[in-house]
Design a protein around this motif. Sequence first.
Motif, mmCIF file in Angstrom:
data_model
loop_
_atom_site.group_PDB
_atom_site.id
_atom_site.type_symbol
_atom_site.label_atom_id
_atom_site.label_comp_id
_atom_site.label_asym_id
_atom_site.label_seq_id
_atom_site.Cartn_x
_atom_site.Cartn_y
_atom_site.Cartn_z
ATOM 1 N N HIS A 125 74.912 49.288 41.741
ATOM 2 C CA HIS A 125 74.614 49.910 43.104
ATOM 3 C C HIS A 125 74.780 51.480 42.624
ATOM 4 C CE1 HIS A 125 74.983 51.598 47.274
ATOM 5 N NE2 HIS A 125 73.983 51.038 47.150
ATOM 6 N N ALA A 126 75.848 51.966 42.245
ATOM 7 C CA ALA A 126 76.348 53.434 42.229
ATOM 8 C C ALA A 126 75.184 53.813 40.968
ATOM 9 C CB ALA A 126 77.577 53.509 41.794
ATOM 10 N N GLY A 127 74.906 53.076 40.135
ATOM 11 C CA GLY A 127 74.084 53.629 38.953
ATOM 12 C C GLY A 127 72.888 53.983 39.327
ATOM 13 N N VAL A 128 72.153 53.037 40.298
ATOM 14 C CA VAL A 128 70.776 53.130 40.836
ATOM 15 C C VAL A 128 71.049 54.334 41.725
ATOM 16 C CG1 VAL A 128 69.202 52.284 42.616
ATOM 17 C CG2 VAL A 128 70.388 50.362 40.723
ATOM 18 N N LEU A 129 71.883 54.829 42.546
ATOM 19 C CA LEU A 129 71.991 56.034 43.306
ATOM 20 C C LEU A 129 71.903 57.061 42.408
ATOM 21 C CD1 LEU A 129 74.633 55.145 46.278
ATOM 22 C CD2 LEU A 129 72.416 56.200 46.484
ATOM 23 N N LEU A 130 72.669 57.128 41.420
ATOM 24 C CA LEU A 130 72.545 58.137 40.394
ATOM 25 C C LEU A 130 71.388 58.503 39.738
ATOM 26 C CD1 LEU A 130 76.289 57.548 38.620
ATOM 27 C CD2 LEU A 130 75.574 59.373 40.185
ATOM 28 N N LEU A 131 70.535 57.312 39.508
ATOM 29 C CA LEU A 131 69.048 57.374 39.152
ATOM 30 C C LEU A 131 68.235 58.149 40.016
ATOM 31 C CD1 LEU A 131 68.355 54.178 37.102
ATOM 32 C CD2 LEU A 131 68.930 56.325 36.279
ATOM 33 N N CYS A 132 68.485 57.913 41.289
ATOM 34 C CA CYS A 132 67.806 58.588 42.216
ATOM 35 C C CYS A 132 67.986 60.055 42.346
ATOM 36 C CB CYS A 132 68.025 58.130 43.829
ATOM 37 S SG CYS A 132 67.444 56.163 44.161
ATOM 38 N N LYS A 133 69.333 60.306 42.110
ATOM 39 C CA LYS A 133 69.673 61.748 42.266
ATOM 40 C C LYS A 133 69.191 62.265 40.966
ATOM 41 C CE LYS A 133 74.056 61.270 45.021
ATOM 42 N NZ LYS A 133 75.570 61.480 44.999
ATOM 43 N N GLN B 191 72.182 38.100 42.960
ATOM 44 C CA GLN B 191 70.995 38.176 43.598
ATOM 45 C C GLN B 191 71.000 39.955 43.771
ATOM 46 O OE1 GLN B 191 70.731 36.634 47.432
ATOM 47 N NE2 GLN B 191 69.289 38.144 48.292
ATOM 48 N N ALA B 192 72.110 40.729 44.018
ATOM 49 C CA ALA B 192 71.943 42.226 43.954
ATOM 50 C C ALA B 192 71.832 42.751 42.884
ATOM 51 C CB ALA B 192 73.372 42.761 44.296
ATOM 52 N N VAL B 193 72.019 42.289 41.605
ATOM 53 C CA VAL B 193 71.634 42.755 40.292
ATOM 54 C C VAL B 193 70.290 42.431 40.092
ATOM 55 C CG1 VAL B 193 71.962 42.661 37.865
ATOM 56 C CG2 VAL B 193 73.999 42.837 39.437
ATOM 57 N N ALA B 194 69.477 41.173 40.511
ATOM 58 C CA ALA B 194 68.320 40.915 40.500
ATOM 59 C C ALA B 194 67.299 42.029 41.282
ATOM 60 C CB ALA B 194 67.862 39.537 40.919
ATOM 61 N N ASP B 195 67.826 42.270 42.318
ATOM 62 C CA ASP B 195 66.921 43.268 43.303
ATOM 63 C C ASP B 195 67.119 44.720 42.475
ATOM 64 O OD1 ASP B 195 66.205 41.633 45.460
ATOM 65 O OD2 ASP B 195 68.000 42.038 46.485
ATOM 66 N N ALA B 196 68.175 45.071 41.786
ATOM 67 C CA ALA B 196 68.231 46.053 41.359
ATOM 68 C C ALA B 196 67.551 46.297 40.066
ATOM 69 C CB ALA B 196 69.754 46.419 40.763
ATOM 70 N N ARG C 232 63.752 49.489 37.155
ATOM 71 C CA ARG C 232 62.544 49.652 36.388
ATOM 72 C C ARG C 232 61.547 50.661 36.806
ATOM 73 N NH1 ARG C 232 57.538 48.583 35.543
ATOM 74 N NH2 ARG C 232 56.705 48.009 33.544
ATOM 75 N N GLN C 233 61.391 50.618 38.272
ATOM 76 C CA GLN C 233 60.510 51.389 38.967
ATOM 77 C C GLN C 233 61.060 52.955 39.002
ATOM 78 O OE1 GLN C 233 60.237 51.013 43.186
ATOM 79 N NE2 GLN C 233 58.225 51.815 43.277
ATOM 80 N N LEU C 234 62.243 53.027 39.016
ATOM 81 C CA LEU C 234 62.903 54.533 38.815
ATOM 82 C C LEU C 234 62.675 55.037 37.239
ATOM 83 C CD1 LEU C 234 66.136 54.133 41.004
ATOM 84 C CD2 LEU C 234 64.477 56.035 41.204
ATOM 85 N N PRO D 200 62.948 51.690 29.576
ATOM 86 C CA PRO D 200 64.094 50.992 30.122
ATOM 87 C C PRO D 200 64.934 50.287 28.742
ATOM 88 C CG PRO D 200 62.081 50.344 31.401
ATOM 89 C CD PRO D 200 61.709 51.174 30.426
ATOM 90 N N LEU D 201 64.037 49.640 27.821
ATOM 91 C CA LEU D 201 64.608 48.993 26.743
ATOM 92 C C LEU D 201 65.589 49.949 25.915
ATOM 93 C CD1 LEU D 201 65.165 46.517 24.969
ATOM 94 C CD2 LEU D 201 63.008 47.216 23.704
ATOM 95 N N THR D 202 64.862 51.046 25.758
ATOM 96 C CA THR D 202 65.675 52.052 24.773
ATOM 97 C C THR D 202 66.568 52.826 25.513
ATOM 98 O OG1 THR D 202 64.125 53.947 25.236
ATOM 99 C CG2 THR D 202 63.714 52.702 23.069
#
Length: 318
Positions: A34-42, A125-130, A135-137, A146-148
Motif C-alpha cells: 500500500h505504501a509503495g503504491v502511494l509512493l508511485l502516485c507521488k 486480496q489487497a495485493v491482487a487489487d494492488a 500496472r496502471q501507474l 513493470p517486469l524490468t
Amino acid sequence: MTLFANAIETIQIGVEDLLRNDERRVLSAVRNVHAGVLLLCKEKLRRLSPDDEILLAQRFEPQPNDKGEVSIEAVGRNTVGVDDIKKRFKAFDVPLDWKRFDGMADIRHHMEHSYFKGGRERARQAVADALLVIRQLLVEALQENPLTTLGPDCWTALLENADLFEAELQACRVTLEGVDWDTEAAARALPDFVCPSCRSSLVRQRDPNNRSQQNVALTCTACGENSELGPVLGLAFEETFGAESHIAVKDGGEPPISACPECGEETFIIAEGRCAACDFALPEDATCAICGNGLSAEEYYEHEGLCSYHAHVASKDD
C-alpha cells in the motif's frame, strides 16, 4: 534514494513479506505494498511538477518574489495525502482505478484495527487489487516496464497471487450464482459483496445448493466469520448505489436505498418498494391519512400513517 526507487523497493519488500511462510509478516506485506503504491502516485506528481516538485506539497500558495513576479511556493513541510492526490490526478487527467485502490486501503485498515484472523487471505486480496493499480501507474502514468522495473521475481509473484485470488473469488461466486434473486437490486450488488467483519470479497453461501434469496446464509473464506444476508447487502448497497445516493441527496431527491422499517438494515429498495434483506414490502394502502399521498418507508415507520409534511404539522399542533 530517489522517490521512485523507494516506491519500487517498498513494493518488492511487501511482496517478499507475502511470500514468506510467516503469519507475522502478513500485515507488513499489505502495509508495504500500500505504501509503495502511494509512493508511485507521488512519483507521478513529482514528474508533473516543475523543477521544485511543488505538486508533492500538501499546501502551496502564490508569493511575490524580489523581481516583482509571482511564484508558487510550498507552505509547511507536510506532503500530499490521499485526498489531495486524487484531486491532483483528476486535475491533470491522470486515470487510476481508485475503487481498487480504496479496496486495498480498506483491507489494510481492517487488518490493523480488527482481530487478526485469516490475514493471509485478506492480504492476498489487497495485493491482487494492488497489482492492477501498480500496472496502471507504471505503464500508463509513468511509462515504465513493470517486469524490468520490479524485477521478474516480484512481478511474477504479483501475477501468480492475483491468479490464485481470482480462482478463490470465482469459487465463492459460484455458490451465489444459483440463487434466484427476488430483488433486482440484490443481483446488481452481487459483485460488491464483502464480509462485514474483515471486508474480504471471499464471501460464499454456507449451503451452496440453496436457491432462495430469503434463505441465504453466508460465511467468509478469509476470516471464517458467518453472516446473514442483511449486513452484507447493506455494505454492498453502499458501494453499488453510493453515487446515485449522493446525487439524489445533492439534488434534493430521494436516495435509492433507505433503512427498512422491519429489520433496520439499509436495504429497503425505493424503486421496488421492498427490502432485499427481510422481504418487507410497504402495504398497498400505505398512504397519508390526511392527504392520501403515498408514504415512503421512512414515513411509514416513523410517522404512524402520516406523510412528513402532515406529521410536522401535527407535531406543531401538539
